[in-house]
Design a protein around this motif. Structure first.
Motif, mmCIF file in Angstrom:
data_model
loop_
_atom_site.group_PDB
_atom_site.id
_atom_site.type_symbol
_atom_site.label_atom_id
_atom_site.label_comp_id
_atom_site.label_asym_id
_atom_site.label_seq_id
_atom_site.Cartn_x
_atom_site.Cartn_y
_atom_site.Cartn_z
ATOM 1 N N LEU A 65 0.425 -1.908 1.200
ATOM 2 C CA LEU A 65 1.594 -2.544 1.122
ATOM 3 C C LEU A 65 2.194 -3.168 -0.337
ATOM 4 O O LEU A 65 1.354 -3.324 -0.996
ATOM 5 N N LYS A 66 3.371 -2.965 -0.428
ATOM 6 C CA LYS A 66 3.988 -3.526 -1.817
ATOM 7 C C LYS A 66 5.454 -3.672 -1.700
ATOM 8 O O LYS A 66 6.022 -2.954 -0.880
ATOM 9 N N PRO A 67 5.981 -4.254 -2.522
ATOM 10 C CA PRO A 67 7.576 -4.674 -2.173
ATOM 11 C C PRO A 67 8.400 -3.471 -2.447
ATOM 12 O O PRO A 67 8.139 -2.534 -3.490
ATOM 13 N N VAL A 68 9.432 -3.239 -1.768
ATOM 14 C CA VAL A 68 10.552 -2.267 -2.068
ATOM 15 C C VAL A 68 11.019 -2.551 -3.388
ATOM 16 O O VAL A 68 11.169 -3.477 -3.889
ATOM 17 N N ASN A 69 11.285 -1.373 -3.990
ATOM 18 C CA ASN A 69 11.809 -1.163 -5.402
ATOM 19 C C ASN A 69 10.619 -1.952 -6.494
ATOM 20 O O ASN A 69 11.398 -2.095 -7.624
ATOM 21 N N ALA A 70 9.782 -2.067 -6.109
ATOM 22 C CA ALA A 70 8.717 -2.643 -7.222
ATOM 23 C C ALA A 70 8.474 -1.415 -8.099
ATOM 24 O O ALA A 70 8.326 -0.261 -7.938
ATOM 25 N N GLU A 71 8.227 -1.937 -9.312
ATOM 26 C CA GLU A 71 8.333 -0.824 -10.453
ATOM 27 C C GLU A 71 7.090 -1.212 -11.431
ATOM 28 O O GLU A 71 6.680 -2.187 -11.279
ATOM 29 N N GLY A 72 6.370 -0.105 -11.881
ATOM 30 C CA GLY A 72 5.467 -0.207 -12.845
ATOM 31 C C GLY A 72 3.856 -0.802 -12.119
ATOM 32 O O GLY A 72 3.818 -0.630 -10.901
ATOM 33 N N ARG A 73 3.218 -1.365 -12.873
ATOM 34 C CA ARG A 73 1.847 -1.532 -12.365
ATOM 35 C C ARG A 73 1.640 -3.056 -11.860
ATOM 36 O O ARG A 73 1.994 -3.859 -12.709
ATOM 37 N N LEU A 74 1.416 -3.331 -10.781
ATOM 38 C CA LEU A 74 1.365 -4.570 -10.091
ATOM 39 C C LEU A 74 0.105 -5.115 -9.861
ATOM 40 O O LEU A 74 -0.932 -4.300 -9.993
ATOM 41 N N PRO A 75 0.008 -6.486 -10.047
ATOM 42 C CA PRO A 75 -1.376 -6.981 -9.487
ATOM 43 C C PRO A 75 -1.565 -6.735 -8.154
ATOM 44 O O PRO A 75 -0.650 -6.431 -7.232
ATOM 45 N N ALA A 76 -3.065 -6.486 -7.769
ATOM 46 C CA ALA A 76 -3.467 -6.070 -6.392
ATOM 47 C C ALA A 76 -4.396 -6.873 -5.986
ATOM 48 O O ALA A 76 -5.344 -7.631 -6.641
ATOM 49 N N VAL A 77 -4.249 -7.020 -4.541
ATOM 50 C CA VAL A 77 -5.453 -7.526 -3.691
ATOM 51 C C VAL A 77 -5.870 -6.647 -2.632
ATOM 52 O O VAL A 77 -5.328 -6.086 -2.022
ATOM 53 N N LEU A 78 -7.295 -6.645 -2.449
ATOM 54 C CA LEU A 78 -7.988 -6.006 -1.600
ATOM 55 C C LEU A 78 -8.049 -7.072 -0.322
ATOM 56 O O LEU A 78 -9.027 -8.036 -0.812
ATOM 57 N N ALA A 79 -7.551 -7.012 0.630
ATOM 58 C CA ALA A 79 -7.383 -7.895 1.671
ATOM 59 C C ALA A 79 -8.265 -7.576 2.690
ATOM 60 O O ALA A 79 -8.269 -6.634 3.436
ATOM 61 N N PHE A 80 -9.391 -8.499 3.109
ATOM 62 C CA PHE A 80 -10.141 -8.113 4.310
ATOM 63 C C PHE A 80 -10.113 -8.686 5.500
ATOM 64 O O PHE A 80 -9.595 -9.806 5.525
ATOM 65 N N HIS A 81 -10.028 -7.750 6.487
ATOM 66 C CA HIS A 81 -9.722 -8.131 7.786
ATOM 67 C C HIS A 81 -11.063 -9.125 8.711
ATOM 68 O O HIS A 81 -12.153 -8.857 7.810
#
Length: 423
Positions: A134-150
């Motif tokens: 999942l990421k925001p609509v219209n996001a550009e470039g390299r974003l910070p990221a999170v590996l989310a654990f269920h």
């Protein structure tokens, strides 16, 4: 907290089914066990293994584990870390999964302000691992990221759907699950909206990685089949079977020379490889976190893989003593590493990542742990980070109520990720 007693009893009953992912509790607490619980404490004069408790606990009580960074002889942080990590990897029996697998993109669509990708990859064993990005609509470039654990939640039929929402047709059991544990939020979605790429993958024995009836001998199925899979009654019957199957899986893994935590870590490491390799992700700004079983997986992944620059462990922090004397009956086989308690206490696995930013969130009335041992674990991590000159990189907070990751806790976690991954 309004209705705290009612909510606590409700959650304790749910807890008896198995909250982890970090698996937890295979059977409900009996009426005779529940009175032992009082404001997070237990009857300290007795243990869950009777008179054997003090003897078993005496093997390590009164001394620091042999590889604890708190010992005076460890003054070289990197030298200590290498020795401790080599040991824990040996104890785990880490399976070799080979090169990073090819990722298949199945669907891309937008929902609630997010671009959502449904992807999968094939490991050397089992069915394909399904994941959601999942990421925001219209996001550009390299974003910070999170590996989310269920989490575990006593529900192996589901995995990624426990903390995501990809449409208005959410399964009724997942709506209830998010209401019970996350105050009605799909927290992976809410985090992504803050400007992150968030990936959630099914882990070993959950969701797409669960054991199917068709793959086990008929005499082990208890009359169940894989038919009509989304039916709530069938899901409940499957989850009951899967809970009873956990000791079989754990013993079989031991016979193969590995452990359940090792398989979790190995599979989550592959997921992290895939996340780090994405064109829209800044590989230097990676976080991970999750509740319960997700918290246990955070301990392993963040402790052992330092590509994770910021970690949030929710609802899975205590000591080996707490498990030994008080609370192993509230957890499944998924958290235990043979012989490791001689060398590291449980929180010290997470402490292997010092001085990288690390947060622990606890619930004061969490049925899975005793409050004194949660605070002891907190003290251990404080000592580790202070000795490394990184006291400001560790934070632990306590919230009222039972086992959960509610909105106030989520907001603190999100702010912690923002602080260290967006600056």
């Amino acid at each position: 907290m309004k209705n705290n007693r009612r909510d606590f009893l409700k959650m304790s009953g749910i807890a008896g089914l198995g909250i982890m992912g970090g698996g937890i509790f295979p059977t409900p607490a009996s009426a005779s066990e529940k009175p032992r619980l009082h404001n997070g404490n237990v009857d300290t004069e007795k243990s869950i293994i009777g008179q054997y408790g003090p003897w078993a606990n005496s093997r390590n009580s009164g001394r620091l584990p042999s590889l604890s960074f708190r010992r005076d002889e460890f003054t070289d942080l990197e030298g200590w870390r290498k020795r401790a990590m080599d040991t824990i990897l040996d104890r785990l029996g880490l399976p070799e999964l080979g090169p990073t697998p090819e990722v298949t993109l199945h669907h891309t669509y937008t929902y609630d302000g997010l671009v959502i990708e449904e992807i999968s990859w094939q490991l050397p064993y089992g069915r394909a691992t399904k994941a959601i990005v999942l990421k925001p609509v219209n996001a550009e470039g390299r974003l910070p990221a999170v590996l989310a654990f269920h989490d575990h939640g006593g529900n192996k039929y589901f995995g990624v759907r426990k903390i995501t929402k990809t449409g208005d047709d959410q399964h009724e059991m997942m709506a209830d699950h998010q209401k019970n544990y996350y105050e009605g939020r799909a927290w992976a979605n809410d985090l992504a909206k803050r400007g992150y790429v968030v990936m959630v993958s099914d882990t070993f024995t959950f969701g797409s990685r669960r054991v199917l009836m068709e793959d086990v001998p008929e005499d082990q199925r208890k009359g169940l089949t894989d038919g009509d899979p989304e039916n709530p009654d069938n899901i409940k019957a499957y989850n009951s079977w899967a809970s009873d199957h956990e000791h079989i899986m754990a013993k079989s893994l031991f016979c193969s020379g590995t452990t359940w935590p090792a398989v979790f870590y190995a599979e989550d490491k592959v997921a992290l490889d895939i996340l780090v390799g994405r064109d829209d992700v800044d590989a230097d700004r990676i976080g991970c976190g999750g509740l319960s079983g997700g918290g246990m997986r955070t301990v392993m992944s963040a402790g052992l893989d330092h590509r994770v620059k910021c970690a949030v462990c929710v609802g899975f922090m205590s000591t080996w003593t707490d498990f030994l004397l008080n609370k192993s009956f509230t957890h499944t086989w998924m958290a235990y590493v043979p012989r490791l308690p001689d060398e590291l206490d449980f929180p010290e696995m997470l402490g292997l990542r010092v001085p990288l930013p690390t947060m622990v969130l606890n619930d004061e009335d969490d049925f899975l742990y005793t409050l004194p041992e949660m605070k002891k674990a907190d003290g251990i991590l404080q000592e580790v980070f202070a000795k490394a000159g990184a006291a400001d990189r560790y934070k632990c907070s306590y919230y009222p109520g039972p086992h959960k990751f509610d909105k106030p806790m989520q907001e603190e976690a999100f702010s912690w990720w923002d602080q260290w991954l967006k600056s």
